[in-house]
Design a protein around this motif. Structure first.
Motif, PDB file in Angstrom:
ATOM      1  N   VAL A 466      -4.894  34.527 -46.443  1.00 59.53           N
ATOM      2  CA  VAL A 466      -3.537  35.068 -46.529  1.00 59.53           C
ATOM      3  C   VAL A 466      -3.003  35.002 -47.959  1.00 59.53           C
ATOM      4  O   VAL A 466      -1.797  35.163 -48.176  1.00 59.53           O
ATOM      5  N   SER A 467      -3.904  34.765 -48.925  1.00 64.54           N
ATOM      6  CA  SER A 467      -3.472  34.658 -50.323  1.00 64.54           C
ATOM      7  C   SER A 467      -4.210  35.608 -51.255  1.00 64.54           C
ATOM      8  O   SER A 467      -3.794  35.781 -52.409  1.00 64.54           O
ATOM      9  N   TYR A 468      -5.298  36.206 -50.788  1.00 64.59           N
ATOM     10  CA  TYR A 468      -6.106  37.067 -51.653  1.00 64.59           C
ATOM     11  C   TYR A 468      -6.496  38.338 -50.909  1.00 64.59           C
ATOM     12  O   TYR A 468      -6.902  38.299 -49.743  1.00 64.59           O
ATOM     13  N   GLY A 469      -6.372  39.444 -51.600  1.00 64.42           N
ATOM     14  CA  GLY A 469      -6.821  40.711 -51.046  1.00 64.42           C
ATOM     15  C   GLY A 469      -8.227  41.061 -51.465  1.00 64.42           C
ATOM     16  O   GLY A 469      -8.873  41.915 -50.849  1.00 64.42           O
ATOM     17  N   GLU A 470      -8.715  40.410 -52.510  1.00 61.97           N
ATOM     18  CA  GLU A 470     -10.053  40.669 -53.033  1.00 61.97           C
ATOM     19  C   GLU A 470     -10.772  39.348 -53.270  1.00 61.97           C
ATOM     20  O   GLU A 470     -10.150  38.300 -53.478  1.00 61.97           O
ATOM     21  N   ARG A 471     -12.078  39.381 -53.278  1.00 62.25           N
ATOM     22  CA  ARG A 471     -12.874  38.195 -53.600  1.00 62.25           C
ATOM     23  C   ARG A 471     -12.783  37.904 -55.091  1.00 62.25           C
ATOM     24  O   ARG A 471     -12.624  38.812 -55.915  1.00 62.25           O
ATOM     25  N   HIS A 472     -12.909  36.645 -55.439  1.00 64.40           N
ATOM     26  CA  HIS A 472     -12.860  36.203 -56.838  1.00 64.40           C
ATOM     27  C   HIS A 472     -14.025  35.234 -57.052  1.00 64.40           C
ATOM     28  O   HIS A 472     -13.852  34.015 -57.078  1.00 64.40           O
ATOM     29  N   ASN A 473     -15.228  35.806 -57.210  1.00 65.48           N
ATOM     30  CA  ASN A 473     -16.461  35.024 -57.203  1.00 65.48           C
ATOM     31  C   ASN A 473     -17.154  34.961 -58.555  1.00 65.48           C
ATOM     32  O   ASN A 473     -18.359  34.682 -58.619  1.00 65.48           O
ATOM     33  N   LEU A 474     -16.448  35.196 -59.633  1.00 61.22           N
ATOM     34  CA  LEU A 474     -17.091  35.215 -60.948  1.00 61.22           C
ATOM     35  C   LEU A 474     -17.785  33.895 -61.264  1.00 61.22           C
ATOM     36  O   LEU A 474     -18.811  33.868 -61.948  1.00 61.22           O
ATOM     37  N   ALA A 475     -17.253  32.778 -60.763  1.00 60.00           N
ATOM     38  CA  ALA A 475     -17.851  31.473 -61.047  1.00 60.00           C
ATOM     39  C   ALA A 475     -19.270  31.353 -60.501  1.00 60.00           C
ATOM     40  O   ALA A 475     -20.036  30.482 -60.927  1.00 60.00           O
ATOM     41  N   ASN A 476     -19.638  32.230 -59.567  1.00 59.16           N
ATOM     42  CA  ASN A 476     -20.975  32.158 -58.982  1.00 59.16           C
ATOM     43  C   ASN A 476     -22.052  32.756 -59.876  1.00 59.16           C
ATOM     44  O   ASN A 476     -23.246  32.651 -59.573  1.00 59.16           O
ATOM     45  N   GLY A 477     -21.640  33.424 -60.958  1.00 59.64           N
ATOM     46  CA  GLY A 477     -22.617  33.953 -61.907  1.00 59.64           C
ATOM     47  C   GLY A 477     -23.308  35.225 -61.471  1.00 59.64           C
ATOM     48  O   GLY A 477     -24.374  35.566 -61.997  1.00 59.64           O
ATOM     49  N   GLU A 478     -22.717  35.948 -60.510  1.00 60.41           N
ATOM     50  CA  GLU A 478     -23.341  37.186 -60.046  1.00 60.41           C
ATOM     51  C   GLU A 478     -22.435  38.394 -60.274  1.00 60.41           C
ATOM     52  O   GLU A 478     -22.533  39.407 -59.570  1.00 60.41           O
ATOM     53  N   GLY A 479     -21.545  38.298 -61.266  1.00 58.63           N
ATOM     54  CA  GLY A 479     -20.697  39.423 -61.620  1.00 58.63           C
ATOM     55  C   GLY A 479     -19.730  39.846 -60.528  1.00 58.63           C
ATOM     56  O   GLY A 479     -19.314  41.004 -60.476  1.00 58.63           O
ATOM     57  N   ASN A 480     -19.357  38.925 -59.658  1.00 59.76           N
ATOM     58  CA  ASN A 480     -18.436  39.184 -58.541  1.00 59.76           C
ATOM     59  C   ASN A 480     -18.996  40.209 -57.551  1.00 59.76           C
ATOM     60  O   ASN A 480     -18.255  40.843 -56.799  1.00 59.76           O
ATOM     61  N   ARG A 481     -20.335  40.345 -57.530  1.00 64.27           N
ATOM     62  CA  ARG A 481     -20.962  41.269 -56.582  1.00 64.27           C
ATOM     63  C   ARG A 481     -21.358  40.572 -55.279  1.00 64.27           C
ATOM     64  O   ARG A 481     -21.669  41.235 -54.289  1.00 64.27           O
ATOM     65  N   ASP A 482     -21.385  39.247 -55.260  1.00 66.83           N
ATOM     66  CA  ASP A 482     -21.821  38.509 -54.081  1.00 66.83           C
ATOM     67  C   ASP A 482     -20.651  38.299 -53.129  1.00 66.83           C
ATOM     68  O   ASP A 482     -19.493  38.454 -53.487  1.00 66.83           O
ATOM     69  N   GLY A 483     -20.967  37.907 -51.902  1.00 64.67           N
ATOM     70  CA  GLY A 483     -19.921  37.669 -50.915  1.00 64.67           C
ATOM     71  C   GLY A 483     -19.458  38.967 -50.263  1.00 64.67           C
ATOM     72  O   GLY A 483     -19.773  40.074 -50.715  1.00 64.67           O
ATOM     73  N   HIS A 484     -18.692  38.832 -49.191  1.00 65.28           N
ATOM     74  CA  HIS A 484     -18.211  40.001 -48.460  1.00 65.28           C
ATOM     75  C   HIS A 484     -17.219  40.787 -49.310  1.00 65.28           C
ATOM     76  O   HIS A 484     -16.306  40.226 -49.919  1.00 65.28           O
ATOM     77  N   ALA A 485     -17.361  42.108 -49.318  1.00 64.84           N
ATOM     78  CA  ALA A 485     -16.423  42.954 -50.050  1.00 64.84           C
ATOM     79  C   ALA A 485     -15.232  43.344 -49.181  1.00 64.84           C
ATOM     80  O   ALA A 485     -14.168  43.679 -49.697  1.00 64.84           O
ATOM     81  N   HIS A 486     -15.412  43.294 -47.858  1.00 67.51           N
ATOM     82  CA  HIS A 486     -14.340  43.696 -46.937  1.00 67.51           C
ATOM     83  C   HIS A 486     -13.981  42.500 -46.071  1.00 67.51           C
ATOM     84  O   HIS A 486     -14.636  42.219 -45.073  1.00 67.51           O
TER      85      HIS A 486
END
Length: 702
Positions: A466-486
């Motif tokens: 309830v706080s984010y509309g998008e993923r914020h995964n840059l710390a994972n080192g995969e260019g924010n491409r990992d994790g669910h997009a929807h």
């Protein structure tokens, strides 16, 4: 000197006469047992196993005793195109190792192939750094073998990470934080009991090896889904206290959980190993008998089937591999006190070969069903993999529970996406609320087969949802491409943290509505650790490699009276108590598809779906509305003398809705509206109607 020994049991088995060694390598040409000093760095003796019985190489070492460190060198042809990857230059870990010495560091010295030419065998010796097994003492007598202890309708799951749960817990002694012993601390278990948790579901605790890519980044596979030792508790969660071992500390933790009347479930990974694809390391089974242990591609046996998305898949269609898995499960149930298992990417386990695909009658499921110990444990499937036809929700055998991701997506779509194209309709909400009969009401399966969840380790936490509309995964080192997009989330107008009172109030309102939906739905509810105290991960929805404050639960201040965490924890506890008070809300039988008629026998269960005005829902309203009332009754709904009725009033719309109450003496049990006081509201008599504010639920009973 070695004597012939016995081919059973597999692994290293100590006795007063020495240690028996047995390893399954049917196509190997020779097997050497290598003995090391206590550090595991220096090879002291190399003994050839001369005996081979039905593909099992075995020998007995009279001088052996617990504490001995060993590994294997397995000889045979090097022919990757034929699936053969034998390399005696690489010391191999016993798949049955009960305790593992050393740490995989990602070095190319672990590669069985030449780093410059994968078709050639690497001849460098890696014994000094290879993973090795330490002979464990013979098991001591324990209580009854692990088995499900909680009635199916009473179960409330809580998914947690052993380290993350207590690493920052101020009431846990510093030396025990992040360990098995820390999880067993009274302050930790007290909190879980207060919330009504019955079953702890631990993320993987079997020994893992981190992927080379992560090691090069300086991080680790924190979640632990990269197993290499199926009998060895992960030593990273051991306190290291003198006089203890990882296995002993784990068992003591299990005993402490059982002493509270709670169950212990562990997440297990038998779909793949840490040896990855054809370019991965040779740690154990790849060098023992590659073509036996793994599913290889039919068109090129140098390559692996990759239905798990991790590079390889174990071949449970092979009896020896199935035996390994079954022996491992019995070890955790009988010797470690585990009551059940959650199987990661479980369809892989039902793929006996690539041609037939998933089969609910595969050897693995048949073996579980007939096993006198394992058939009594709690069995939970993650019912999907990435192979052909890999989404199998509802397709597992009777007796199994399954993670229901459609429940997750429907509830998110209903409560958080009303203004979006992917919103869930009332009919979808009702179907999932009533345990997803389309998926589970067959072959005698119960509503409790559906493991309902809003959040899990994989995805946003409830606060982030309830706080984010998008993923914020840059710390994972995969260019924010990992994790669910929807993610079907709703940031309530501000991306990330906010100090706007209106935004915070809406976020609290939605969290409470989602938690209430989860705890009141038919099926088996599962909470994610930390959701009750407002844990967030800064919008990271795939924090698998974040072994830091991102994933560690921040407990400081959470028990302060009046804090958001304290209020939310108390709210979850009240929901759990309400679930216990209302048998109708946790039925282990399916409610009739049709509303009960006046001719139905007295005492027959009934469920009615009503509009806010108290009239039955019409077909058109299932796809257009945002509010409904759900009436549960053990007697006729029209019988005003019935004292067992429960009414759940749901309003996902933007305005307050007035719900007309059915005939009877109704009392308010709970409102999710954060502006109401649950303690004062509880038991208040209701007359005529109840005003349910926007994005809220009201619960009443007669």
């Amino acid at each position: 000197m070695l004597s012939p020994g016995k081919p059973s049991p597999l692994g290293a088995t100590p006795s007063q006469q020495g240690v028996n060694f047995a390893i399954a390598a049917p196509t190997a040409e020779a097997v050497d047992l290598c003995i090391f000093d206590t550090t595991g760095k220096n090879e002291q003796q190399r003994l050839s196993l001369k005996e081979q019985t039905d593909g099992i190489w075995h020998g007995h070492l009279p001088s052996g005793k617990p504490g001995l460190v060993y590994g294997y060198r397995v000889h045979g042809p090097w022919n990757p195109k034929a699936g053969q990857r034998f390399n005696p230059s690489k010391l191999l870990l016993d798949p049955y190792a009960r305790e593992i010495v050393g740490t995989y560091d990602g070095s190319d010295l672990f590669l069985g192939h030449d780093p410059a030419n994968p078709e050639k065998r690497d001849t460098r010796d890696n014994a000094a750094i290879a993973l090795k097994a330490r002979v464990a003492p013979a098991p001591t007598e324990h209580g009854p073998a692990g088995h499900a202890r909680i009635a199916s309708g009473d179960r409330v799951l809580y998914e947690l990470h052993v380290k993350g749960q207590t690493k920052l817990h101020p009431a846990v002694p510093a030396a025990l934080r992040g360990t098995y012993a820390g999880l067993a601390e009274p302050a930790v278990l007290d909190h879980l009991q207060r919330m009504g948790i019955t079953t702890l579901s631990l993320m993987p605790v079997q020994h893992r090896a981190d992927e080379p890519r992560l090691l090069r980044m300086g991080v680790s596979n924190y979640w632990g889904y990269n197993t290499i030792g199926w009998f060895a508790p992960e030593a990273r969660y051991w306190s290291g206290r003198p006089g203890t071992t990882p296995a002993g500390e784990f068992r003591a933790m299990a005993d402490a959980i059982h002493a509270r009347g709670m169950e212990l479930v562990i997440d297990v990974v038998y779909n793949h190993s840490a040896e990855s694809d054809e370019l991965g390391p040779t740690l154990s089974m790849r060098g023992i008998d590659n073509a036996l242990y793994y599913h290889l591609r039919a068109d090129d046996r140098a390559l692996y089937e990759n239905w798990a998305g991790t590079g390889n898949c174990l071949n449970l269609g092979e009896p020896r591999v199935l035996q390994l898995v079954m022996d491992s499960l019995r070890f955790w149930a009988c010797e470690m006190g585990v009551d059940g298992f959650r199987f990661d990417l479980a369809p892989v386990l039902g793929r006996a070969d690539a041609q037939r695909g998933f089969d609910a009658r595969a050897p693995f499921f048949a073996a579980i069903a007939q096993d006198p110990v394992l058939s009594r444990t709690l069995l939970i499937a993650e019912p999907w993999d990435i192979g052909p036809g890999g989404y199998r929700l509802g397709g597992f055998p009777p007796g199994w529970l399954e993670w229901n991701d459609r429940y997750r997506d429907t509830q998110r779509g209903f409560w958080l996406r009303q203004d979006h194209d992917d919103r869930a309709k009332l009919g979808d909400f009702a179907h999932r609320f009533a345990a997803s009969s389309a998926q589970f009401a067959h072959h005698g399966r119960a509503p409790t087969a559906s493991v309902n969840f809003i959040t899990a380790h994989d995805g946003f936490t409830l606060r982030d949802l309830v706080s984010y509309g998008e993923r914020h995964n840059l710390a994972n080192g995969e260019g924010n491409r990992d994790g669910h997009a929807h993610n079907m989330s709703n940031n309530c107008g501000v991306e990330g943290p906010s100090d706007d009172p209106a935004v915070l109030a809406l976020r609290t309102r939605l969290r409470r509505a989602l938690l209430a939906t989860l705890m009141l739905s038919q099926g088996t509810p599962m909470l994610l650790a930390g959701d009750e105290i407002g844990h967030g991960q800064q919008g990271n929805n795939n924090a698998y490699c974040q072994d830091n404050e991102t994933t560690w639960l921040a407990w400081i201040g959470t028990s302060a009276p009046g804090s958001d965490a304290a209020r939310m924890s108390a709210f979850v506890a009240r929901l759990a108590a309400l679930r216990r008070e209302a048998p109708a809300l946790r039925s282990t039988r399916w409610w009739p598809a049709e509303e009960p008629s006046r001719e139905a026998p007295r005492g027959a269960p009934g469920i009615r779906w009503l509009r806010p005005d108290g009239e039955p829902m019409t077909p058109a309203e299932w796809s257009s509305g945002t509010a409904l009332a759900i009436l549960f009754s053990r007697d006729f709904p029209h019988d005003t003398a019935d004292s067992g009725a429960w009414l759940v009033m749901v309003n996902a719309g933007p305005e307050t809705v007035s719900f007309t109450l059915p005939a009877g003496a109704w009392r308010l049990c709970l409102s999710t509206d954060p502006d109401s006081d649950p303690d004062n509201a509880q038991g208040r008599a209701l007359t005529g109607a109840l005003q349910v504010p926007f994005s809220s639920i009201g619960i009443a009973r007669t």
